[in-house]
Design an enzyme around this catalytic site. Structure first.
Site, PDB file in Angstrom:
ATOM      1  N   ASP A  36      62.523  38.352  66.420  1.00 42.92           N
ATOM      2  CA  ASP A  36      62.519  37.296  67.430  1.00 42.92           C
ATOM      3  C   ASP A  36      62.708  35.955  66.703  1.00 42.92           C
ATOM      4  O   ASP A  36      62.681  35.872  65.470  1.00 42.92           O
ATOM      5  CB  ASP A  36      61.231  37.321  68.256  1.00 42.92           C
ATOM      6  CG  ASP A  36      61.379  36.545  69.562  1.00 42.92           C
ATOM      7  OD1 ASP A  36      62.379  35.814  69.740  1.00 42.92           O
ATOM      8  OD2 ASP A  36      60.484  36.651  70.422  1.00 42.92           O
TER       9      ASP A  36
HETATM   10  C1  NOJ Z   1      62.072  33.707  71.874  1.00 39.69           C
HETATM   11  C2  NOJ Z   1      61.689  34.724  72.901  1.00 39.69           C
HETATM   12  O1  NOJ Z   1      60.443  35.316  72.557  1.00 39.69           O
HETATM   13  C3  NOJ Z   1      62.718  35.823  73.073  1.00 39.69           C
HETATM   14  O2  NOJ Z   1      62.342  36.631  74.156  1.00 39.69           O
HETATM   15  C4  NOJ Z   1      64.077  35.241  73.290  1.00 39.69           C
HETATM   16  O3  NOJ Z   1      65.004  36.285  73.470  1.00 39.69           O
HETATM   17  C5  NOJ Z   1      64.436  34.369  72.095  1.00 39.69           C
HETATM   18  N1  NOJ Z   1      63.467  33.290  71.960  1.00 39.69           N
HETATM   19  C6  NOJ Z   1      65.831  33.771  72.208  1.00 39.69           C
HETATM   20  O4  NOJ Z   1      65.863  32.850  73.230  1.00 39.69           O
END
Ligand code: NOJ
Length: 776
Positions: A296
């Protein structure tokens, strides 16, 4: 075959090598769909890997953020250098912007390796469908699948190759704002949705121009953050992990999801992004997963803050060794990996394994055959994001109306008639912004239908609509939410003035429709809450409207269960609409006026108070279950609140009434390896055609570990005309009786099982059967 993806290496005159590679490309038989014999693909990838320098390999493992603005020269040069393997995009990007990156990668890159583009297409792309919790409320896999397919068609037409979805984090804590993105509290329901969404995003073949790769997230158990506070610690017993939290991810992967995103959180002390047990033992060895593992956003860097890595090198090493193959917006893979390899701290085979995986992903996406397959070529142009033409409005309306849950309908107030005067009140009543929900991708508020607009279109000149704001969505102007989300409208008039205006409007009406709930930013990443009541101004508005004595319909728009004990008493009818998307206003109007008979069922329990959390239907009995008929102090309960929810899992009303006959079992003794049938007759006892979801639950009465009082094991959504009955049959086989024992073995133990069928998780018909012996 186009193999423009490969250029002659700039610094080496290797015509023989290039010729060899070209022959390999032919041997690989890269087809128009990206599919090819596996030998061919492997030869192709091996030959490519062979030519890559260390920095180019490291570059493939980096996914960088690309803001929606035109790419800077620096960003393009970075891509051309081969220092980036993929880009993730902001809502509203254009194909031209993305194409510039691909041009840099393919036309200027030494090896011409294409980049891929990923984004958060969570519940629609240009056409916004209901949020995850809303879609799950439909209990309609076909409708949910259609939303995913359309999202893939629209997102791929805008150049995306991958979406960070489905988000299948099981959550039993409505304090967590991200509960809105997922599909609720139940492993079975979430798993069925996870597989359907994955299949529909990826289409018939991943390489197709209108397919996008699913990246299931957030592995694992992000939904269990302590106290519902986002990014917080998760501590889940290994047993519960296997029994409840892991199945949805596994279901998406078995349905073919090409990628997995690691959670930002620690799981039992070890950050998911550096969790070898999760990423190698479970994912690779037990589940035999062969796709890509992406961290992530900045999760590799955050290993330092988690206190499991001393610095950048440590973090990069720990993530790669554990099995994270691509890092999203982190600097440590770039800064440290090459050095770690050169020093021998990380074997090059580990790096190659990850690079191979990234290249394989691109191969499967069809990008080596045609890097522009989803971007189009310059001459193809693209529709600007505000262009309404590509929207799939009819499908969005259909999915949205199926996702609405009727929670209360006293004296059959609903459906309303299209005559007289309707007062439409509340901060969410004429609000095309919040109705889209969080993660609204490229959805445009200007294209969304607010509740007021939907009602207006429905009544035309047959009824009169009046409108008042009544209250701001949030009590304070300097609320964190208002600072974070610039789209929130805030009326500066004093609350009493807003309220008085609304009451005066309401007094002129025959019926009041009041839309209350949350701004989209309140149910989002980072948006955790300890108080699940409606904001005070909204509550006071509802109370004041109640005092008018007019029939009162409460339309809720929110991304999580709210504690609405009093509100549900004040209102005569309550319709939970979640954030229902681009066509939300029309869909809600369809239900309010009876053009569609509501059929949604809650995928999550509504608690009475925050103190009851976690409250979910599949609870264990405890050694001292509380019996309200024989209350006792030393039984498991609260002094100040019932154990029961306000609304149970699986609950939702209709404008008609359904009855269920007692159950019939095809046998009372099930033999291992065999199946039995349980049937029930469902009858529409009312005057309207309607749909309901018949739910099957099982309970293992005695087992080596305490088993839940009931667990969902099947469901069927059924449409019946007035007076019509239908026999509903569920098969029960021994695999449905399996569970994880204390040693984490999946077992089925003989004994007595209860089988329960009903229209929600509380009101159930029950019978029992015996399982003889242990299955082979
Ligand atoms: C952080 C989030 O936790 C995740 O779900 C998301 O896909 C990414 N940012 C990209 O935006």
């Amino acid at each position: 075959m186009e193999c423009g993806a490969f250029k002659q290496p700039a610094r080496r005159s290797t015509s023989l090598l290039t010729l060899g590679l070209t022959l390999l490309l032919h041997a690989a038989n890269v087809s128009a769909t990206g599919g090819s014999p596996s030998m061919g693909k492997e030869q192709f990838l091996a030959a490519l890997l062979e030519q890559m320098s260390l920095p180019e390999k490291v570059g493939q493992l980096r996914m960088k953020h690309s803001p929606g603005t035109p790419p800077s020269q620096y960003a393009l040069d970075t891509v051309a250098k081969g220092a980036v393997g993929a880009l993730f995009t902001e809502p509203g990007f254009t194909r031209e912007q993305l194409r510039a990156y691909q041009d840099a990668a393919v036309q200027r890159g030494r090896l011409g390796i294409p980049v891929f583009f990923a984004g958060d297409v969570v519940h629609g792309h240009r056409t916004v469908f209901p949020i995850g919790l809303g879609q799950a409320s439909s209990w309609d896999l076909q409708a949910i699948g259609s939303a995913a397919r359309i999202a893939a068609i629209e997102a791929s037409a805008d150049g995306l190759d991958m979406t960070f979805a489905p988000m299948v984090d099981l959550s039993r804590d409505p304090r967590w704002g991200r509960m809105s993105e997922g599909f609720g509290e139940d492993p079975y329901l979430v798993s069925r949705i996870a597989e359907r969404v994955t299949q529909q995003l990826q289409g018939a073949t991943l390489g197709a121009a209108d397919s996008i790769m699913a990246c299931v997230k957030h592995f694992a158990a992000y939904g269990a953050v302590e106290g519902g506070r986002d990014y917080n610690t998760t501590n889940v017993s290994t047993h519960q992990l296997f029994q409840d939290y892991l199945p949805p991810y596994q279901a998406a992967l078995e349905a073919g999801a090409g990628a997995v995103m690691t959670a930002l959180t620690t799981l039992n002390g070890v950050p998911a992004t550096a969790n070898r047990w999760l990423l190698r033992d479970i994912l690779r060895q037990q589940w035999r997963y062969r796709g890509l593992v992406i961290s992530d956003h900045s999760a590799v860097q955050e290993l330092v803050a988690h206190g499991t890595a001393a610095g950048g090198e440590d973090a990069a090493q720990a993530a790669l060794v554990a099995g994270t193959q691509m890092s999203m917006n982190d600097r440590y893979f770039e800064q440290a990996l090459a050095q770690l390899i050169e020093q021998g701290a990380v074997p090059v085979s580990l790096l190659d394994e990850a690079v191979h995986q990234v290249l394989a992903t691109k191969y499967d996406l069809g990008l080596f055959h045609d890097p522009y397959r989803r971007l189009g070529h310059a001459q193809h142009g693209a529709q600007p994001s505000h262009d309404p033409k590509p929207l799939h409005r009819a499908q969005a309306r259909e999915v949205a109306r199926r996702s609405l849950v009727l929670l209360k309908n006293q004296n059959a107030l609903l459906p309303l008639v299209k005559r007289g005067t309707v007062a439409v009140i509340g901060p969410l009543a004429d609000n095309p912004v919040d109705i889209l929900g969080s993660w609204h991708a490229s959805g445009q508020p200007g294209q969304a239908i607010s509740l007021y607009q939907g009602l207006k279109t429905a009544v035309g000149d047959d009824a009169k609509l009046l409108y008042a704001l009544g209250a701001n969505i949030s009590d304070k102007r300097d609320d964190f939410l208002l600072l974070a989300d610039k789209t929130v409208n805030f009326d500066p008039r004093p609350p009493q003035a807003l309220l008085a205006e609304a009451v005066a409007i309401a007094q002129q009406a025959d019926v009041i429709v009041v839309a209350l709930g949350e701004a989209r930013g309140m149910s989002h990443e980072g948006a955790s809450k300890t108080d699940l009541n409606l904001p005070t101004q909204q509550r006071e508005l509802l109370q004041a409207l109640k005092r008018t004595g007019k029939p009162l319909v409460l339309v809720l728009m929110n991304g999580r269960p709210l504690t609405i004990v009093e509100e549900s008493q004040w209102a005569d009818a309550v319709l939970e609409t979640w954030f229902s998307g681009t066509e939300g206003g029309n869909a809600i109007a369809d239900v309010l006026f009876g053009d569609y008979n509501p059929s949604g069922k809650l995928p999550v329990t509504f608690p009475r108070s925050v103190g009851q959390i976690p409250l979910y239907y599949a609870q264990l009995n405890t050694g001292r279950p509380f019996d309200p008929q024989q209350p006792s102090a030393y039984r498991s309960h609260y002094f100040d609140t019932d154990n029961t929810p306000l609304y149970p899992f699986g609950y939702g009303l209709s404008y008609t009434h359904f009855s269920l006959s007692p159950l019939t079992l095809s046998t009372h003794r099930l033999r291992p390896g065999h199946a039995m049938q349980v049937s029930v007759t469902l009858k529409n006892e009312g005057q309207r055609t309607g749909e309901t979801t018949v739910q099957l639950y099982l309970r293992d009465r005695v087992a080596s570990v305490s088993r839940p009082l009931k667990e969902l094991k099947g469901f069927q959504k059924v449409l019946l005309a007035p007076g019509e009955s239908r026999q509903i049959v569920f098969d029960i086989d021994t695999s449905m009786l399996a569970f994880y024992n204390q040693h984490l073995q999946r077992v089925t133990e003989p004994g007595t099982f209860d089988v329960m069928i009903g229209l929600d998780s509380q009101d159930l018909q029950k019978a029992s059967f015996e399982l003889d012996g242990t299955p082979p």
